[in-house]
Write a protein that holds these residues in place. Structure first.
Motif, PDB file in Angstrom:
ATOM      1  N   ILE A  85      48.511  37.838  43.571  1.00  0.00           N
ATOM      2  CA  ILE A  85      47.704  38.536  42.727  1.00  0.00           C
ATOM      3  C   ILE A  85      46.059  38.194  43.013  1.00  0.00           C
ATOM      4  O   ILE A  85      45.127  39.140  42.970  1.00  0.00           O
ATOM      5  CB  ILE A  85      48.111  37.943  41.376  1.00  0.00           C
ATOM      6  CG1 ILE A  85      49.221  38.643  40.915  1.00  0.00           C
ATOM      7  CG2 ILE A  85      47.114  38.240  40.269  1.00  0.00           C
ATOM      8  CD1 ILE A  85      49.821  38.144  39.588  1.00  0.00           C
ATOM      9  N   SER A  86      45.798  37.041  43.719  1.00  0.00           N
ATOM     10  CA  SER A  86      44.502  36.696  44.077  1.00  0.00           C
ATOM     11  C   SER A  86      43.922  37.563  44.963  1.00  0.00           C
ATOM     12  O   SER A  86      42.762  37.941  45.149  1.00  0.00           O
ATOM     13  CB  SER A  86      44.532  35.207  44.420  1.00  0.00           C
ATOM     14  OG  SER A  86      44.888  34.500  43.523  1.00  0.00           O
ATOM     15  N   THR A  87      44.850  37.996  46.102  1.00  0.00           N
ATOM     16  CA  THR A  87      44.477  38.943  46.982  1.00  0.00           C
ATOM     17  C   THR A  87      44.101  40.138  46.620  1.00  0.00           C
ATOM     18  O   THR A  87      43.152  40.698  46.963  1.00  0.00           O
ATOM     19  CB  THR A  87      45.669  38.909  48.131  1.00  0.00           C
ATOM     20  OG1 THR A  87      45.989  37.439  48.756  1.00  0.00           O
ATOM     21  CG2 THR A  87      45.172  39.892  49.001  1.00  0.00           C
ATOM     22  N   ILE A  88      45.054  40.700  45.706  1.00  0.00           N
ATOM     23  CA  ILE A  88      44.503  42.099  44.928  1.00  0.00           C
ATOM     24  C   ILE A  88      43.460  41.936  44.007  1.00  0.00           C
ATOM     25  O   ILE A  88      42.484  42.934  44.227  1.00  0.00           O
ATOM     26  CB  ILE A  88      45.769  42.385  44.161  1.00  0.00           C
ATOM     27  CG1 ILE A  88      47.062  42.604  45.012  1.00  0.00           C
ATOM     28  CG2 ILE A  88      45.527  43.706  43.277  1.00  0.00           C
ATOM     29  CD1 ILE A  88      48.251  42.809  44.268  1.00  0.00           C
ATOM     30  N   ARG A  89      43.176  40.828  43.482  1.00  0.00           N
ATOM     31  CA  ARG A  89      42.071  40.474  42.825  1.00  0.00           C
ATOM     32  C   ARG A  89      40.695  40.733  43.350  1.00  0.00           C
ATOM     33  O   ARG A  89      39.722  41.269  43.248  1.00  0.00           O
ATOM     34  CB  ARG A  89      41.905  39.268  41.849  1.00  0.00           C
ATOM     35  CG  ARG A  89      42.681  39.370  40.663  1.00  0.00           C
ATOM     36  CD  ARG A  89      42.585  37.911  40.047  1.00  0.00           C
ATOM     37  NE  ARG A  89      41.072  37.653  39.678  1.00  0.00           N
ATOM     38  CZ  ARG A  89      40.962  36.306  39.314  1.00  0.00           C
ATOM     39  NH1 ARG A  89      41.467  35.360  39.382  1.00  0.00           N
ATOM     40  NH2 ARG A  89      39.476  36.192  39.103  1.00  0.00           N
ATOM     41  N   LYS A  90      40.672  40.244  44.653  1.00  0.00           N
ATOM     42  CA  LYS A  90      39.520  40.168  45.580  1.00  0.00           C
ATOM     43  C   LYS A  90      39.206  41.438  45.849  1.00  0.00           C
ATOM     44  O   LYS A  90      38.084  41.971  45.902  1.00  0.00           O
ATOM     45  CB  LYS A  90      39.911  39.406  46.681  1.00  0.00           C
ATOM     46  CG  LYS A  90      39.837  37.958  46.513  1.00  0.00           C
ATOM     47  CD  LYS A  90      40.521  37.254  47.768  1.00  0.00           C
ATOM     48  CE  LYS A  90      39.378  36.920  48.717  1.00  0.00           C
ATOM     49  NZ  LYS A  90      39.754  36.181  49.975  1.00  0.00           N
ATOM     50  N   SER A  91      40.184  42.316  45.971  1.00  0.00           N
ATOM     51  CA  SER A  91      39.889  43.860  46.580  1.00  0.00           C
ATOM     52  C   SER A  91      39.351  44.647  45.359  1.00  0.00           C
ATOM     53  O   SER A  91      38.426  45.244  45.363  1.00  0.00           O
ATOM     54  CB  SER A  91      41.223  44.345  46.929  1.00  0.00           C
ATOM     55  OG  SER A  91      41.105  45.889  47.217  1.00  0.00           O
ATOM     56  N   LEU A  92      40.056  44.452  44.192  1.00  0.00           N
ATOM     57  CA  LEU A  92      39.583  45.187  42.939  1.00  0.00           C
ATOM     58  C   LEU A  92      38.245  44.700  42.318  1.00  0.00           C
ATOM     59  O   LEU A  92      37.453  45.654  42.079  1.00  0.00           O
ATOM     60  CB  LEU A  92      40.701  45.180  41.796  1.00  0.00           C
ATOM     61  CG  LEU A  92      42.191  45.833  42.104  1.00  0.00           C
ATOM     62  CD1 LEU A  92      42.919  45.839  41.206  1.00  0.00           C
ATOM     63  CD2 LEU A  92      41.941  47.291  42.889  1.00  0.00           C
ATOM     64  N   GLU A  93      38.193  43.511  42.329  1.00  0.00           N
ATOM     65  CA  GLU A  93      37.127  42.977  41.584  1.00  0.00           C
ATOM     66  C   GLU A  93      35.647  43.063  42.571  1.00  0.00           C
ATOM     67  O   GLU A  93      34.474  43.255  42.133  1.00  0.00           O
ATOM     68  CB  GLU A  93      37.148  41.298  41.288  1.00  0.00           C
ATOM     69  CG  GLU A  93      38.374  41.415  40.222  1.00  0.00           C
ATOM     70  CD  GLU A  93      38.591  39.795  39.508  1.00  0.00           C
ATOM     71  OE1 GLU A  93      37.628  38.826  39.904  1.00  0.00           O
ATOM     72  OE2 GLU A  93      39.496  39.637  39.177  1.00  0.00           O
ATOM     73  N   GLY A  94      36.157  43.084  44.112  1.00  0.00           N
ATOM     74  CA  GLY A  94      35.187  43.358  44.889  1.00  0.00           C
ATOM     75  C   GLY A  94      34.387  44.757  44.782  1.00  0.00           C
ATOM     76  O   GLY A  94      33.303  44.870  44.919  1.00  0.00           O
TER      77      GLY A  94
END
Length: 219
Positions: A85-94
């Motif tokens: 989830i943290s990896t996905i967050r980095k993509s979307l929030e970035g």
């Protein structure tokens, strides 16, 4: 009249769902906890039906688990799942903060500075206050992207990882002393520095991960 009743019930269901999402994001619900429909209805001062419908909506979005006996449970998040989830967050929030960096105005920057101050003050109060101030800051930031679908996806991820932060509640000393990167982020936004803004967002996500990682590994 029937349509009006249905609309009112749907509105109430959405309100209950929003309250439950907030509780999940703030880590107020412990992983593995059983959510009792009747108790929630009593706490919120509503009937059982909108509570049950809200719980089912959260199950559908994978925010809650349900047993064959129709018991609603707060899911436990494994270290591997949290990392995913943290990896996905980095993509979307970035993606969100890139757009914000290009478009934010002085009023938006002023509001973020106010929320930064609220976060600093919250560190003197409680873990719940810290997590709420953190959510308010970042959700305001992402809303400036004016991408509602992206905002919905980001919120879903926060709802899924939120219960993990319940482990921080007994560790107020550690939470109150945790570092923050709001100054760096606001400076990058002010300078229209997209790379710097994204880097600050990524650092915040990984700082969260490092704190929880110690919990997962019993440190």
């Amino acid at each position: 009249m029937f349509d009006l009743d249905k609309a009112q019930r749907l509105s109430l269901t959405v309100q209950v769902e929003s309250r439950l999402k907030s509780a999940l994001i703030l880590g107020m619900l412990k992983p593995g906890a059983r959510l009792v429909t009747k108790e929630i209805a009593q706490q919120l001062g509503t009937s059982i039906t909108p509570v049950r419908e809200a719980l089912l909506r959260l199950v559908a979005s994978s925010a809650l688990d349900v047993t064959p006996a129709q018991a609603f449970l707060v899911p436990a998040i494994s270290e591997c799942h949290y990392q995913e989830i943290s990896t996905i967050r980095k993509s979307l929030e970035g993606m969100a903060v890139q757009k914000v960096t290009r478009e934010i105005n002085k009023s938006g920057l002023m509001r973020l500075n106010q929320l930064r101050e609220s976060f600093l003050n919250a560190r003197k109060v409680s873990v719940e206050a810290v997590l709420k101030a953190k959510r308010d800051f970042y959700f305001q930031l992402f809303n400036y992207a004016e991408m509602p679908t992206l905002m919905e996806l980001i919120e879903q991820l926060w709802v899924r990882i939120g219960p993990s932060f319940n482990y921080l509640y007994p560790r107020f000393d550690e939470v109150s002393g945790m570092t923050h990167n709001y100054d760096t982020l606001i400076e990058a936004l002010t300078d229209r520095d997209e790379a710097g803004s994204v880097a600050a967002i990524h650092k915040g996500i990984m700082d969260d991960f490092d704190i929880l990682l110690r919990q997962y590994r019993g440190q």
